[in-house]
Design an enzyme around this catalytic site. Sequence first.
Site, PDB file in Angstrom:
ATOM      1  N   LYS A 206       0.811  -1.134  -0.033  1.00 22.60           N
ATOM      2  CA  LYS A 206      -0.056   0.062  -0.079  1.00 22.60           C
ATOM      3  C   LYS A 206       0.882   1.332  -0.005  1.00 22.60           C
ATOM      4  O   LYS A 206       0.640   2.051  -0.778  1.00 22.60           O
ATOM      5  CB  LYS A 206      -0.677  -0.030   1.084  1.00 22.60           C
ATOM      6  CG  LYS A 206      -1.679   1.211   1.343  1.00 22.60           C
ATOM      7  CD  LYS A 206      -2.681   0.924   2.501  1.00 22.60           C
ATOM      8  CE  LYS A 206      -3.462   2.387   2.954  1.00 22.60           C
ATOM      9  NZ  LYS A 206      -4.413   2.056   3.770  1.00 22.60           N
ATOM     10  N   GLU A 212      10.825  -4.936   4.184  1.00 25.14           N
ATOM     11  CA  GLU A 212      10.697  -6.104   3.898  1.00 25.14           C
ATOM     12  C   GLU A 212      10.366  -6.367   2.534  1.00 25.14           C
ATOM     13  O   GLU A 212      11.146  -7.026   1.777  1.00 25.14           O
ATOM     14  CB  GLU A 212       9.746  -7.083   4.844  1.00 25.14           C
ATOM     15  CG  GLU A 212      10.252  -7.261   6.336  1.00 25.14           C
ATOM     16  CD  GLU A 212       9.339  -5.893   6.910  1.00 25.14           C
ATOM     17  OE1 GLU A 212       9.316  -5.027   6.633  1.00 25.14           O
ATOM     18  OE2 GLU A 212       8.978  -6.403   8.446  1.00 25.14           O
ATOM     19  N   GLY A 267      -4.961  -1.826   5.030  1.00 25.54           N
ATOM     20  CA  GLY A 267      -4.279  -3.209   4.555  1.00 25.54           C
ATOM     21  C   GLY A 267      -4.819  -4.283   4.724  1.00 25.54           C
ATOM     22  O   GLY A 267      -4.903  -5.249   3.897  1.00 25.54           O
ATOM     23  N   ARG A 268      -5.335  -4.498   6.034  1.00 25.81           N
ATOM     24  CA  ARG A 268      -5.999  -5.764   6.568  1.00 25.81           C
ATOM     25  C   ARG A 268      -7.252  -6.129   5.705  1.00 25.81           C
ATOM     26  O   ARG A 268      -7.946  -7.265   6.125  1.00 25.81           O
ATOM     27  CB  ARG A 268      -5.568  -6.110   7.917  1.00 25.81           C
ATOM     28  CG  ARG A 268      -6.489  -5.182   8.940  1.00 25.81           C
ATOM     29  CD  ARG A 268      -6.089  -5.040  10.365  1.00 25.81           C
ATOM     30  NE  ARG A 268      -6.611  -3.896  10.924  1.00 25.81           N
ATOM     31  CZ  ARG A 268      -5.982  -2.734  11.053  1.00 25.81           C
ATOM     32  NH1 ARG A 268      -4.860  -2.623  10.377  1.00 25.81           N
ATOM     33  NH2 ARG A 268      -6.538  -1.983  11.850  1.00 25.81           N
ATOM     34  N   GLU A 353      -4.875  -6.882  15.104  1.00 32.60           N
ATOM     35  CA  GLU A 353      -4.500  -5.529  14.581  1.00 32.60           C
ATOM     36  C   GLU A 353      -5.773  -4.466  14.807  1.00 32.60           C
ATOM     37  O   GLU A 353      -5.206  -3.337  14.905  1.00 32.60           O
ATOM     38  CB  GLU A 353      -3.979  -5.515  13.211  1.00 32.60           C
ATOM     39  CG  GLU A 353      -2.886  -4.437  13.073  1.00 32.60           C
ATOM     40  CD  GLU A 353      -2.054  -4.638  11.597  1.00 32.60           C
ATOM     41  OE1 GLU A 353      -0.973  -5.566  11.862  1.00 32.60           O
ATOM     42  OE2 GLU A 353      -2.593  -4.384  10.537  1.00 32.60           O
ATOM     43  N   HIS A 384      -5.660 -33.065  18.304  1.00 38.92           N
ATOM     44  CA  HIS A 384      -4.542 -34.052  18.600  1.00 38.92           C
ATOM     45  C   HIS A 384      -3.388 -32.984  19.282  1.00 38.92           C
ATOM     46  O   HIS A 384      -2.378 -33.482  19.525  1.00 38.92           O
ATOM     47  CB  HIS A 384      -4.204 -34.816  17.700  1.00 38.92           C
ATOM     48  CG  HIS A 384      -5.094 -35.862  17.027  1.00 38.92           C
ATOM     49  ND1 HIS A 384      -5.174 -36.994  17.706  1.00 38.92           N
ATOM     50  CD2 HIS A 384      -5.999 -35.581  16.078  1.00 38.92           C
ATOM     51  CE1 HIS A 384      -6.547 -37.758  16.934  1.00 38.92           C
ATOM     52  NE2 HIS A 384      -6.760 -36.835  16.046  1.00 38.92           N
ATOM     53  N   LYS A 512       8.306  -0.880  12.855  1.00 44.61           N
ATOM     54  CA  LYS A 512       9.028  -0.217  11.590  1.00 44.61           C
ATOM     55  C   LYS A 512       9.946   0.825  11.970  1.00 44.61           C
ATOM     56  O   LYS A 512      10.894   0.810  11.694  1.00 44.61           O
ATOM     57  CB  LYS A 512       8.072   0.186  10.559  1.00 44.61           C
ATOM     58  CG  LYS A 512       7.119  -0.713  10.075  1.00 44.61           C
ATOM     59  CD  LYS A 512       6.283  -0.309   8.920  1.00 44.61           C
ATOM     60  CE  LYS A 512       5.127  -1.324   8.316  1.00 44.61           C
ATOM     61  NZ  LYS A 512       4.250  -0.654   7.245  1.00 44.61           N
TER      62      LYS A 512
END
Length: 546
Positions: A206, A212, A267-268, A353, A384, A512
């Site tokens: 965005k 990264e 973003g999410r 978030e 399990h 960041k």
Amino acid sequence: MSKLTQSPAWQALLAHRSQISNQTMREMFAADTGRFDRFSLQLDGLLFDYSKNRLSDETLKLLLDLARQSGVGEWTAKMLGGDKINTSENRAVLHTALRAPLGAEILVDGKNVVPDVHRVLDDLARFTEAVRGGAWRGHTGKPLRHIVNIGIGGSALGPLMVCEALKPYGHPEMQAHFVSNVDAADLVETLKKVDAEATLFIVSSKTFTTQETLTNARSARAWLVEQLGSEAAVSKHFCAVSTNLKATGQFGIDPANVFEFWDWVGGRYSLWSAIGLPIALYVGMDNFRQLLAGARAMDEHFRDASFERNMPVILGMLGVWYGNFHGCGAYAVLPYDQSLHRLPAYLQQLEMESNGKCVDRQGQPVDYDTHFTVWGEPGTNGQHSFYQLIHQGTRIVPADFMAPIRSHHPLGEHHAMLLSNCLAQTEALMLGKTEVEARAELEAQGMSGEALETLLPFKLFPGNRPTNTFLYDLLDPYTLGMLIALYEHKIYVQSVVWNINAFDQWGVEYGKQLAGKLLPELQGKVELSAHDASTTNLLKRCLAGR
Ligand code: G6Q
């Protein structure tokens, strides 16, 4: 004390909590044959059964009173109408506009955003058809069959989860890969799996400033040029999705290969935008539009249904009930659907978030809990490992179960077994196992006397553990769209009750900022600055070992 915790609806729920704790769900089901009918909802083939909750008609009424008192209806209208409800970033919140029909009008700063949304959808359609159909080929003429999405957080988790979920709809010759981590292992291991001549890289960011993503994109670009022996290859093998068209240009991506979105898409919440390009490439534009249509159906339901029949409102208020009135701090997402194996990770971001905040909209510290820790695994695998805690732990962990009635992979008895496990778990969590039942079971196994008495306490299950169950026919794009939008809106409902901004993420920004300061110190480019003793010594150890 805050206005919220002093409010009549909150206080009424507190009082009700003490009353209802005298009754178990087992007793409620025994006393009321209509419980499932009253406490379940359907929308376009998605069944939501919330009858296995610590809930009576009175509880539901009081929870919905709290939703009304908190202004859930008004805040929903504000979000859908394009008001700048993300006040700390001064932005509208319009992921719902991304699935609005052409012809709708949603204004941001006086401009209708819907035509832009459809213009970009048409761009995506042209591009995906060209790539899938082979009209757009790589530098050496090969069709592009490996998609490598380079992005992180909101620019990765949604498309990754959906591509995994919709594998039965994927192009038979295409593979979708996702590189997020700045740990080179992620990129290097992915590049081992792809053929440079047939690879399309999508740089998704965005802001187009994320460390990264830009680092991975630069390394991927260098690899491609080296593999294909030409800088000219980049324009055929790289495209970008961003709101920052200036930065994509500076990175060297041909403006014709850049797909746009807008700052009013969080973003999410962005998989519905051009960030969904890997989805559209992998499953085709028709299926991508079906995903949007499913989400739109949930948006309309959220907007129009009465609170009493409203899935996101009820799901959200059940969360408030457990989070604020039962002290639950976590909930589990348990898809009995292997294709949803990344859903828990996706919801971790969406939920944590969004609502992991400790100040309210006015910047005042809150005096109530505002969030859940979310975790999960597909059933039956989770059974399990961590289900032990859900059955017999000291804390209550509400859980959302979900399962398709039919399988995309019909094979022998697999699917019946999967479903039987799903239903058995929710039944067991609700019923528990009483001393009388456990004793009878042990006696039937031939046990008695001291041996039986010693083992007995370990065989008891408290039960009365809440679960929701979602059933759907097959996991198709439309159903998946509904399911994701349901969680988006549920999270919003809770944020409204808690009076917090679900759409900023200053915690992410802080990380960041800190990493940016430490990097030159780790690279030995600058002197170590003043840190705490732990950080200083860890830095020194890293420097000594490099
Ligand atoms: C999402 C968050 C965060 C963001 C990533 C990537 O809501 O803001 O997860 O998506 O930090 O950001 P860019 O898309 O700007 O690279």
